[in-house]
Design an enzyme around this catalytic site. Structure first.
Site, PDB file in Angstrom:
ATOM      1  CG  HIS A 102      26.758  51.543  49.581  1.00 37.76           C
ATOM      2  ND1 HIS A 102      27.952  50.856  49.705  1.00 37.76           N
ATOM      3  CD2 HIS A 102      27.067  52.713  48.961  1.00 37.76           C
ATOM      4  CE1 HIS A 102      28.926  51.572  49.166  1.00 37.76           C
ATOM      5  NE2 HIS A 102      28.415  52.708  48.715  1.00 37.76           N
ATOM      6  CG  HIS A 106      29.560  56.233  51.753  1.00 33.88           C
ATOM      7  ND1 HIS A 106      30.873  56.265  51.310  1.00 33.88           N
ATOM      8  CD2 HIS A 106      28.875  55.598  50.771  1.00 33.88           C
ATOM      9  CE1 HIS A 106      30.962  55.676  50.128  1.00 33.88           C
ATOM     10  NE2 HIS A 106      29.763  55.250  49.773  1.00 33.88           N
ATOM     11  CB  SER A 134      28.249  47.664  52.987  1.00 30.36           C
ATOM     12  OG  SER A 134      28.810  48.067  51.775  1.00 30.36           O
ATOM     13  CD  GLU A 178      31.919  53.393  47.290  1.00 35.86           C
ATOM     14  OE1 GLU A 178      31.656  52.505  48.130  1.00 35.86           O
ATOM     15  OE2 GLU A 178      31.166  54.349  47.063  1.00 35.86           O
TER      16      GLU A 178
HETATM   17  N1  H2B Z   1      26.359  58.531  42.392  1.00 29.52           N
HETATM   18  C1  H2B Z   1      25.744  58.237  43.523  1.00 29.52           C
HETATM   19  N2  H2B Z   1      24.455  58.571  43.684  1.00 29.52           N
HETATM   20  N3  H2B Z   1      26.380  57.582  44.502  1.00 29.52           N
HETATM   21  C2  H2B Z   1      27.666  57.220  44.402  1.00 29.52           C
HETATM   22  O1  H2B Z   1      28.213  56.634  45.352  1.00 29.52           O
HETATM   23  C3  H2B Z   1      28.361  57.532  43.209  1.00 29.52           C
HETATM   24  C4  H2B Z   1      27.651  58.202  42.180  1.00 29.52           C
HETATM   25  N4  H2B Z   1      29.648  57.253  43.022  1.00 29.52           N
HETATM   26  N5  H2B Z   1      28.251  58.459  41.001  1.00 29.52           N
HETATM   27  C5  H2B Z   1      30.400  57.870  41.994  1.00 29.52           C
HETATM   28  C6  H2B Z   1      29.606  58.006  40.721  1.00 29.52           C
HETATM   29  C7  H2B Z   1      31.741  57.170  41.908  1.00 29.52           C
HETATM   30  O2  H2B Z   1      31.639  55.910  41.298  1.00 29.52           O
HETATM   31  C8  H2B Z   1      32.855  57.941  41.229  1.00 29.52           C
HETATM   32  C9  H2B Z   1      33.260  59.194  41.887  1.00 29.52           C
HETATM   33  O3  H2B Z   1      32.582  58.161  39.891  1.00 29.52           O
HETATM   34 FE    FE Z   2      29.453  54.294  47.912  1.00 25.06          FE
END
Ligand code: H2B
Ligand code: FE
Length: 281
Positions: A150, A155, A215, A195
């Site tokens: 992912h 990303h 994805s 996302e």
């Molecule tokens: N942590 C990690 N390791 N990857 C992410 O994609 C992620 C995260 N997304 N923490 C964040 C939260 C997102 O859901 C938002 C900004 O809270």
């Molecule tokens: Fe993500």
């Protein structure tokens, strides 16, 4: 930064994780997480992982399935950045170097999900925190948490595009000094753009740029079916509840351009920080 507190899914997986009953998988995942916990940015490059044949097979399966979908569904920015990366062999450190040369962003390894405030703060400083372990091999098309497939396939190509990278940085900057309610709102902004975001291309086409959409084969079909609402992106509006586990979103947001969305985010950040009449939802 790698000492940041991890919010969920430490080395104990949630019960609905496909690897929940697989002790070998759990130990492996915990070991890869420990590399991130112990890594210090000042101590040198991101450690490499010798991935097992099973992990490589999972990665290769996911990559080849998704590659079939991209020509029709991914936005042009994704398609033009994709060839910068060697997704068959490069690891986090190599990928981070590519990003550095393109947009001056970097990747840092992380042991699991970060708290939204910490994750968003990283974005303000052009830093994307990425996990380094893989989803469970029994369900290569599904993961309830971010994994290497992912993070990298979803990303990285987008972050190599300057217009998009500036939008993501603007989301991160808006979070600095924001109160908890606004951090939650920005989490939704992140969710419905980075996302699950869609972008208009020309007059008639809507393409995907969100990593969660790019994805997921099923999600792309769900959007095309006409079932969910497709709405214009407006970060000043209250955004709908996010669907985490039960698959698809009920609504998706369409950007006119990354530059336009970045301007809207900057306007939101100014309004939030207005000392006289701060914006609230
Ligand atoms: N942590 C990690 N390791 N990857 C992410 O994609 C992620 C995260 N997304 N923490 C964040 C939260 C997102 O859901 C938002 C900004 O809270
Ligand atoms: Fe993500």
């Amino acid at each position: 930064m790698s000492t940041l507190w991890v919010a969920g899914f430490g080395s104990d997986l949630a019960e609905d994780h496909p690897g929940f009953h697989d002790d070998v998988y759990k130990r492996r995942r915990a070991w890869i997480s420990s590399l991130a916990r112990e890594h210090r940015v000042s101590s040198g490059p991101i450690p490499r992982v010798e991935y097992t044949p099973e992990e490589v097979a999972t990665w290769t399966h996911v990559l080849s399935k998704l590659k079939d979908l991209f020509p029709d569904h991914a936005c042009q920015q994704y398609l033009s950045s994709f060839p910068y990366f060697n997704f068959q062999g490069d690891q986090l450190e190599d990928i981070s170097q590519v990003l550095k040369s393109r947009t001056n962003w970097q990747v840092r390894p992380v042991a699991g999900l970060l708290h939204p405030r910490d994750f968003l703060a990283g974005l303000a400083f052009k830093c994307f925190h990425s996990t380094q372990y893989l989803r469970h091999h029994s369900q290569p098309s599904y993961t309830p948490e971010p994994d290497l497939c992912h993070e990298l396939i979803g990303h990285m190509p987008m972050l190599a595009n300057q217009g998009y990278a500036d939008l993501v940085q603007a989301i991160g900057e808006a979070s600095l000094g924001a109160d908890d309610k606004m951090v939650w709102h920005l989490t939704k902004v992140y969710w419905y753009t980075v996302e699950f975001g869609l972008i208009r291309e020309g007059r008639d086409h809507i393409k995907a740029f969100g990593a969660g959409v790019l994805s997921s084969y099923g999600e792309l079909k769900h959007i095309a079916s006409g079932a969910p609402d497709l709405l214009p992106f407006d970060p000043f509006q209250k955004l709908p509840k996010m669907s985490y586990k039960d698959g698809y979103q009920k609504a998706y947001f369409i950007l006119d351009s990354f530059e336009d969305a970045e301007q809207k985010l900057r306007a939101l950040a100014r309004a939030m920080k207005d000392p006289v009449q701060p914006f609230s939802l």
